[in-house]
Design a protein around this motif. Sequence first.
Motif, PDB file in Angstrom:
ATOM      1  N   VAL A  32       0.813  -0.977  -0.103  1.00 32.36           N
ATOM      2  CA  VAL A  32       0.152   0.068   0.068  1.00 32.36           C
ATOM      3  C   VAL A  32       0.798   1.356   0.034  1.00 32.36           C
ATOM      4  O   VAL A  32       0.597   2.386  -0.679  1.00 32.36           O
ATOM      5  N   ARG A  33       2.030   1.232   0.818  1.00 34.89           N
ATOM      6  CA  ARG A  33       2.986   2.420   0.738  1.00 34.89           C
ATOM      7  C   ARG A  33       3.397   2.693  -0.739  1.00 34.89           C
ATOM      8  O   ARG A  33       3.591   3.883  -1.051  1.00 34.89           O
ATOM      9  N   GLU A  34       3.780   1.474  -1.390  1.00 35.31           N
ATOM     10  CA  GLU A  34       4.498   1.717  -2.668  1.00 35.31           C
ATOM     11  C   GLU A  34       3.243   2.221  -3.800  1.00 35.31           C
ATOM     12  O   GLU A  34       3.843   2.793  -4.760  1.00 35.31           O
ATOM     13  N   VAL A  35       2.269   1.726  -3.529  1.00 32.58           N
ATOM     14  CA  VAL A  35       1.042   2.151  -4.404  1.00 32.58           C
ATOM     15  C   VAL A  35       0.949   3.787  -4.235  1.00 32.58           C
ATOM     16  O   VAL A  35       0.854   4.422  -4.935  1.00 32.58           O
ATOM     17  N   GLU A  36       0.769   4.025  -2.999  1.00 30.87           N
ATOM     18  CA  GLU A  36       0.663   5.546  -2.575  1.00 30.87           C
ATOM     19  C   GLU A  36       1.868   6.514  -3.164  1.00 30.87           C
ATOM     20  O   GLU A  36       1.467   7.191  -3.760  1.00 30.87           O
ATOM     21  N   HIS A  37       3.065   5.923  -2.883  1.00 35.61           N
ATOM     22  CA  HIS A  37       4.108   6.683  -3.472  1.00 35.61           C
ATOM     23  C   HIS A  37       4.192   6.707  -4.978  1.00 35.61           C
ATOM     24  O   HIS A  37       4.367   7.819  -5.670  1.00 35.61           O
ATOM     25  N   ALA A  79       4.239  15.299   1.697  1.00 42.47           N
ATOM     26  CA  ALA A  79       5.700  14.660   1.564  1.00 42.47           C
ATOM     27  C   ALA A  79       5.446  13.111   2.224  1.00 42.47           C
ATOM     28  O   ALA A  79       4.594  12.858   2.748  1.00 42.47           O
ATOM     29  N   ASP A  80       6.535  12.273   1.749  1.00 41.14           N
ATOM     30  CA  ASP A  80       6.376  11.208   1.902  1.00 41.14           C
ATOM     31  C   ASP A  80       6.634  10.731   3.531  1.00 41.14           C
ATOM     32  O   ASP A  80       5.837   9.716   3.830  1.00 41.14           O
ATOM     33  N   ASP A  81       7.165  11.590   3.957  1.00 38.87           N
ATOM     34  CA  ASP A  81       7.187  11.229   5.528  1.00 38.87           C
ATOM     35  C   ASP A  81       5.969  11.993   6.680  1.00 38.87           C
ATOM     36  O   ASP A  81       5.933  11.847   7.666  1.00 38.87           O
ATOM     37  N   ASP A 119      -7.742 -13.020   2.569  1.00 35.09           N
ATOM     38  CA  ASP A 119      -7.794 -13.781   3.695  1.00 35.09           C
ATOM     39  C   ASP A 119      -7.474 -13.202   5.056  1.00 35.09           C
ATOM     40  O   ASP A 119      -7.140 -13.442   6.085  1.00 35.09           O
ATOM     41  N   GLY A 120      -7.628 -11.593   4.953  1.00 33.52           N
ATOM     42  CA  GLY A 120      -7.727 -10.807   6.361  1.00 33.52           C
ATOM     43  C   GLY A 120      -7.308  -9.552   6.285  1.00 33.52           C
ATOM     44  O   GLY A 120      -8.136  -8.598   6.397  1.00 33.52           O
ATOM     45  N   PRO A 121      -6.197  -9.063   6.365  1.00 26.99           N
ATOM     46  CA  PRO A 121      -5.768  -7.706   6.925  1.00 26.99           C
ATOM     47  C   PRO A 121      -5.838  -6.789   5.892  1.00 26.99           C
ATOM     48  O   PRO A 121      -6.192  -7.096   4.877  1.00 26.99           O
ATOM     49  N   SER A 122      -5.858  -5.552   6.412  1.00 22.38           N
ATOM     50  CA  SER A 122      -6.118  -4.309   5.580  1.00 22.38           C
ATOM     51  C   SER A 122      -5.051  -3.386   5.872  1.00 22.38           C
ATOM     52  O   SER A 122      -4.487  -3.591   6.988  1.00 22.38           O
ATOM     53  N   TRP A 123      -4.656  -2.583   4.986  1.00 23.29           N
ATOM     54  CA  TRP A 123      -3.690  -1.128   5.353  1.00 23.29           C
ATOM     55  C   TRP A 123      -4.013   0.039   4.740  1.00 23.29           C
ATOM     56  O   TRP A 123      -4.743  -0.404   3.409  1.00 23.29           O
ATOM     57  N   CYS A 124      -4.027   1.165   5.326  1.00 23.00           N
ATOM     58  CA  CYS A 124      -4.697   2.304   4.702  1.00 23.00           C
ATOM     59  C   CYS A 124      -3.406   3.505   4.779  1.00 23.00           C
ATOM     60  O   CYS A 124      -2.820   3.391   5.698  1.00 23.00           O
ATOM     61  N   ALA A 125      -3.276   4.307   3.835  1.00 21.52           N
ATOM     62  CA  ALA A 125      -2.449   5.242   3.848  1.00 21.52           C
ATOM     63  C   ALA A 125      -2.871   6.741   3.436  1.00 21.52           C
ATOM     64  O   ALA A 125      -3.929   6.441   2.468  1.00 21.52           O
ATOM     65  N   VAL A 126      -2.950   7.614   4.201  1.00 20.01           N
ATOM     66  CA  VAL A 126      -3.737   9.039   4.064  1.00 20.01           C
ATOM     67  C   VAL A 126      -2.621  10.139   3.738  1.00 20.01           C
ATOM     68  O   VAL A 126      -1.784  10.243   4.801  1.00 20.01           O
TER      69      VAL A 126
END
Length: 185
Positions: free
Chosen positions: A19-24, A162-164, A148-155
């Motif tokens: 998800v971080r790679e997709v967001e970047h 900025a990436d950080d 099969d389970g987990p999720s992750w979000c980036a906003v």
Amino acid sequence: MTQPPTSPHPGQRALADAVREVEHHVAAAGWDAPVRVFALVRTQSALATEPGLADQLAPDVLAAATTDPWHLTSVEQEGLPSAPDLETLLAGLSWPDAVDGVAVSVERVVLPPAAEADMPQDPDAALRYLLEHPDRADVRLAVGVLRDGPSWCAVRSREHDADDQVGQGPDLVPGLVTALRSTLD
């Protein structure tokens, strides 16, 4: 008697990384972008099925996939069907079993809760109110789920672009997590 803590899903870290790679990747294209959808596949499985994929992946990706059986590769989906909104688009998507997860990137305008209370009921007036409100914030959401389970979000907010400065967590956008999960059923 207390229950022992449950161990995290073995793919949780790989999903967060994907998800971080997709967001970047999406952030590199700038703001005011359309919805983008990505299939997430376990890299080792994809390489076993399609050995030529190795020529398209960076050496560090191949090395990571060798050591982590949950390493994920994102595959952007081109030619998405037209839909009047994100909910309709997601409701029309389904994935073959070879797809281990899905991620989406979408931009939204948000208001503080106090400002939302004054929003007009008429959709056209509400849109004008939202776009003209001085406290509005433009955000980009990147959300992913595994079959099969987990999720992750980036906003990411446009104001702190900025990436950080990207907020992250497993359930920051629960409605979108639920909608994405339904595409994998």
